[in-house]
Design a protein around this motif. Structure first.
Motif, PDB file in Angstrom:
ATOM      1  N   MET A 137       0.841  -1.204   0.000  1.00 10.88           N
ATOM      2  CA  MET A 137       0.000   0.000   0.000  1.00 10.88           C
ATOM      3  C   MET A 137       0.877   1.255   0.000  1.00 10.88           C
ATOM      4  N   ILE A 138       0.479   2.218  -0.829  1.00 14.30           N
ATOM      5  CA  ILE A 138       1.032   3.564  -0.758  1.00 14.30           C
ATOM      6  C   ILE A 138       0.018   4.425  -0.021  1.00 14.30           C
ATOM      7  N   TYR A 139       0.470   5.133   1.001  1.00 14.52           N
ATOM      8  CA  TYR A 139      -0.384   6.028   1.778  1.00 14.52           C
ATOM      9  C   TYR A 139      -0.039   7.480   1.447  1.00 14.52           C
ATOM     10  N   VAL A 140      -0.955   8.366   1.753  1.00 12.67           N
ATOM     11  CA  VAL A 140      -0.679   9.792   1.692  1.00 12.67           C
ATOM     12  C   VAL A 140      -1.078  10.411   3.022  1.00 12.67           C
ATOM     13  N   PHE A 141      -0.230  11.277   3.539  1.00 16.68           N
ATOM     14  CA  PHE A 141      -0.511  12.052   4.743  1.00 16.68           C
ATOM     15  C   PHE A 141      -0.754  13.504   4.341  1.00 16.68           C
ATOM     16  N   ASP A 142      -1.601  14.196   5.071  1.00 14.24           N
ATOM     17  CA  ASP A 142      -1.582  15.651   5.009  1.00 14.24           C
ATOM     18  C   ASP A 142      -0.314  16.124   5.713  1.00 14.24           C
ATOM     19  N   PHE A 143       0.269  17.209   5.191  1.00 13.81           N
ATOM     20  CA  PHE A 143       1.559  17.680   5.673  1.00 13.81           C
ATOM     21  C   PHE A 143       1.489  19.170   5.956  1.00 13.81           C
ATOM     22  N   ASP A 144       1.814  19.542   7.182  1.00 10.59           N
ATOM     23  CA  ASP A 144       1.909  20.946   7.585  1.00 10.59           C
ATOM     24  C   ASP A 144       3.391  21.291   7.663  1.00 10.59           C
ATOM     25  N   ILE A 145       3.893  21.980   6.646  1.00  9.72           N
ATOM     26  CA  ILE A 145       5.329  22.237   6.596  1.00  9.72           C
ATOM     27  C   ILE A 145       5.765  23.235   7.666  1.00  9.72           C
ATOM     28  N   ASP A 146       4.880  24.157   8.062  1.00  8.72           N
ATOM     29  CA  ASP A 146       5.250  25.131   9.089  1.00  8.72           C
ATOM     30  C   ASP A 146       5.483  24.453  10.433  1.00  8.72           C
ATOM     31  N   GLU A 147       4.629  23.520  10.786  1.00  6.10           N
ATOM     32  CA  GLU A 147       4.742  22.827  12.064  1.00  6.10           C
ATOM     33  C   GLU A 147       5.562  21.545  11.968  1.00  6.10           C
ATOM     34  N   GLY A 148       5.882  21.104  10.749  1.00  6.30           N
ATOM     35  CA  GLY A 148       6.591  19.843  10.596  1.00  6.30           C
ATOM     36  C   GLY A 148       5.766  18.671  11.072  1.00  6.30           C
ATOM     37  N   ARG A 149       4.518  18.638  10.635  1.00  8.32           N
ATOM     38  CA  ARG A 149       3.565  17.640  11.160  1.00  8.32           C
ATOM     39  C   ARG A 149       2.901  16.909  10.013  1.00  8.32           C
ATOM     40  N   ILE A 150       2.760  15.576  10.148  1.00  2.00           N
ATOM     41  CA  ILE A 150       1.973  14.779   9.212  1.00  2.00           C
ATOM     42  C   ILE A 150       0.772  14.201   9.963  1.00  2.00           C
ATOM     43  N   PHE A 151      -0.350  14.096   9.255  1.00  3.48           N
ATOM     44  CA  PHE A 151      -1.588  13.626   9.900  1.00  3.48           C
ATOM     45  C   PHE A 151      -2.556  13.164   8.813  1.00  3.48           C
ATOM     46  N   ASN A 152      -3.661  12.576   9.244  1.00  5.53           N
ATOM     47  CA  ASN A 152      -4.725  12.131   8.336  1.00  5.53           C
ATOM     48  C   ASN A 152      -4.204  11.145   7.290  1.00  5.53           C
ATOM     49  N   ARG A 153      -3.520  10.100   7.759  1.00  4.93           N
ATOM     50  CA  ARG A 153      -3.037   9.065   6.844  1.00  4.93           C
ATOM     51  C   ARG A 153      -4.205   8.331   6.197  1.00  4.93           C
ATOM     52  N   ARG A 154      -4.113   8.078   4.892  1.00  3.50           N
ATOM     53  CA  ARG A 154      -5.167   7.376   4.167  1.00  3.50           C
ATOM     54  C   ARG A 154      -4.566   6.630   2.981  1.00  3.50           C
ATOM     55  N   PRO A 155      -5.223   5.551   2.522  1.00  2.00           N
ATOM     56  CA  PRO A 155      -4.719   4.803   1.365  1.00  2.00           C
ATOM     57  C   PRO A 155      -4.712   5.677   0.115  1.00  2.00           C
ATOM     58  N   PHE A 156      -3.669   5.509  -0.698  1.00  2.00           N
ATOM     59  CA  PHE A 156      -3.531   6.267  -1.936  1.00  2.00           C
ATOM     60  C   PHE A 156      -3.533   5.351  -3.161  1.00  2.00           C
ATOM     61  N   PHE A 157      -2.801   4.227  -3.072  1.00  2.49           N
ATOM     62  CA  PHE A 157      -2.733   3.295  -4.203  1.00  2.49           C
ATOM     63  C   PHE A 157      -2.356   1.918  -3.678  1.00  2.49           C
ATOM     64  N   SER A 158      -3.150   0.902  -4.024  1.00  2.00           N
ATOM     65  CA  SER A 158      -2.896  -0.467  -3.571  1.00  2.00           C
ATOM     66  C   SER A 158      -2.109  -1.241  -4.623  1.00  2.00           C
ATOM     67  N   LEU A 159      -1.177  -2.047  -4.145  1.00  2.00           N
ATOM     68  CA  LEU A 159      -0.423  -2.933  -5.028  1.00  2.00           C
ATOM     69  C   LEU A 159      -0.741  -4.399  -4.756  1.00  2.00           C
ATOM     70  N   GLU A 160      -1.859  -4.641  -4.102  1.00  2.00           N
ATOM     71  CA  GLU A 160      -2.230  -6.004  -3.732  1.00  2.00           C
ATOM     72  C   GLU A 160      -2.297  -6.918  -4.959  1.00  2.00           C
ATOM     73  N   ASP A 161      -2.836  -6.404  -6.056  1.00  2.00           N
ATOM     74  CA  ASP A 161      -2.978  -7.248  -7.247  1.00  2.00           C
ATOM     75  C   ASP A 161      -1.686  -7.354  -8.057  1.00  2.00           C
ATOM     76  N   ARG A 162      -0.602  -6.721  -7.579  1.00  2.00           N
ATOM     77  CA  ARG A 162       0.683  -6.796  -8.279  1.00  2.00           C
ATOM     78  C   ARG A 162       1.716  -7.609  -7.505  1.00  2.00           C
ATOM     79  N   ARG A 163       1.329  -8.193  -6.383  1.00  2.00           N
ATOM     80  CA  ARG A 163       2.281  -9.018  -5.641  1.00  2.00           C
ATOM     81  C   ARG A 163       2.847 -10.112  -6.547  1.00  2.00           C
TER      82      ARG A 163
END
Length: 304
Positions: A179-205
Motif C-alpha cells: 500500500m502507498i499512503y498519503v498524509f496531510d503535511f503541515d510544513i510550518d509545524e513539521g507535522r503529518i496527519f490524516n493518513r489514508r490509502p492512496f494506491f494499492s499494489l495487492e494485485d501486483r504481488r
C-alpha cells in the motif's frame, strides 16, 4: 519517444536513493549491501557518484548500510543508516553516528528518507528480517533533534517517501503491506496527519513499492521492484503511466540533469534469480530514462 540508457553496469547488490547534485552536475546513490557479484572479496556497502557528461566515477566504502541520505546545507551528507542518523564527509573520509535510532530493536535499521523544504529529514525504519511490523517514521530537525511521528502507525519496511510540490502532502510506501499512503503535511509545524490509502499494489504481488519522487506537476513516480516497471500516479491516486524497464528490479527514481528532465533509476542484483539474470543481464545498474516529457524538482538539503 522514451529512451532508456544504461549509464553504469555497477553490479549494485541493492542500489537506492539516487540524488542529483546540481553543483557538481552529478548523480549520487547508495549501494546498501555492495556488489552482488564481486570476486575480489566480501560485499561492502558503498556510496557512488557518476558525472554523466565526463563519465567520471567514484566509489566510497561505508562502514554500515546507508539506507538513505541527503546533502547538507553546510556541506557533506546526512545519512539514515543501521546505527541511526549519521554525518558523512566523503572528502575527509569521516563517518559519525550522531543520533542512534531504535537501539532496543537489534534487527531494525533506518531505510528510506527525504528532506523537506524546511531542512528537516524524514526517514522510516525497517525490520531487516522483513517479518516484524516494529518500524516507525522519524523526523530529524536541523538541530539534530529526532522525534518519532505518526505514533499510531507501524510497519515492516519503509519506502516511497516523497513530498508534493505544494508542501501539503507526504507520500509513504508500505512495501510489505502492498500500500502507498498519503498524509496531510503541515510544513510550518513539521507535522503529518490524516493518513489514508492512496494506491494499492495487492494485485501486483510479489512486486513491491520502492523508492519514489514527485514531478513538478505533482504526480508521484515510484519503482515497482520485482515488477520491472516505473509507475506514475496522478494526485488522486489514478495510474497515469507505466514504463517497462529492461531489468526486473528497479529500486528508486529521481530527476536530474539539464532542467531535471532525465529520470535516474537505481536497481539491484540481490533477490534476482539466475533465470532472470539470463533474460535481463544488467540488474544492479544505474539507468537513465530520457524523453518523459516532464520535469522533476531539486531535492532539498538537510539544514543541519
Amino acid at each position: 519517444m522514451i529512451d532508456i540508457e544504461c549509464l553504469w553496469e555497477c553490479n549494485d547488490g541493492l542500489g537506492e536513493t539516487p540524488i542529483w547534485n546540481p553543483d557538481e552536475a552529478s548523480i549520487y546513490w547508495a549501494d546498501h549491501v555492495g556488489p552482488a557479484i564481486d570476486l575480489s572479496g566480501p560485499r561492502r556497502p558503498a556510496l557512488r557518484r557518476l558525472h554523466p557528461a565526463s563519465g567520471e566515477r567514484n566509489v566510497w566504502s561505508m562502514p554500515e548500510q546507508v539506507g538513505s541520505f541527503a546533502f547538507r546545507a553546510g556541506g557533506g551528507l546526512m545519512g539514515g543508516a543501521n546505527s541511526g542518523f549519521c554525518e558523512i564527509d566523503l572528502a575527509r573520509g569521516r563517518y559519525e553516528t550522531k543520533v542512534p535510532v531504535e537501539p532496543d530493536q537489534p534487527h531494525n535499521r533506518l531505510n528510506d528518507g527525504k528532506a523537506d523544504r524546511r531542512g528537516r529529514y524524514w526517514c522510516g525504519s525497517m525490520n531487516s528480517q522483513l517479518s516484524d511490523p516494529s518500524a516507525h517514521l522519524y523526523r530529524l530537525d536541523p538541530d539534530w533533534t529526532c522525534r518519532r511521528v505518526a505514533e499510531d502507525f507501524s510497519f515492516v519496511c519503509s519506502n516511497g517517501i516523497a513530498f508534493d510540490p505544494d508542501d501539503t502532502r507526504m507520500y509513504f510506501g508500505d512495501n510489505i503491506g502492498a500500500m502507498i499512503y498519503v498524509f496531510d503535511f503541515d510544513i510550518d509545524e513539521g507535522r503529518i496527519f490524516n493518513r489514508r490509502p492512496f494506491f494499492s499494489l495487492e494485485d501486483r504481488r510479489p512486486a513491491i513499492v520502492d523508492g519514489a519522487t514527485v514531478d513538478e506537476e505533482g504526480f508521484y513516480w515510484f519503482a515497482l521492484n520485482l515488477g520491472g516497471k516505473i509507475l506514475r500516479l496522478d494526485p488522486t491516486g489514478r495510474l497515469d503511466r507505466e514504463i517497462e524497464m529492461p531489468i526486473p528490479s528497479p529500486t528508486c527514481v529521481t530527476f536530474g540533469g539539464d532542467n531535471y528532465e532525465t529520470m535516474f533509476v537505481t536497481s539491484q542484483q540481490a533477490f534476482v534469480s539466475p533465470e532472470q539474470l539470463q533474460r535481463h543481464p544488467q540488474p544492479g545498474s544505474l539507468l537513465a530514462i530520457h524523453g518523459l516529457g516532464v520535469r522533476g524538482l531539486p531535492e532539498p538539503r538537510f539544514g543541519g
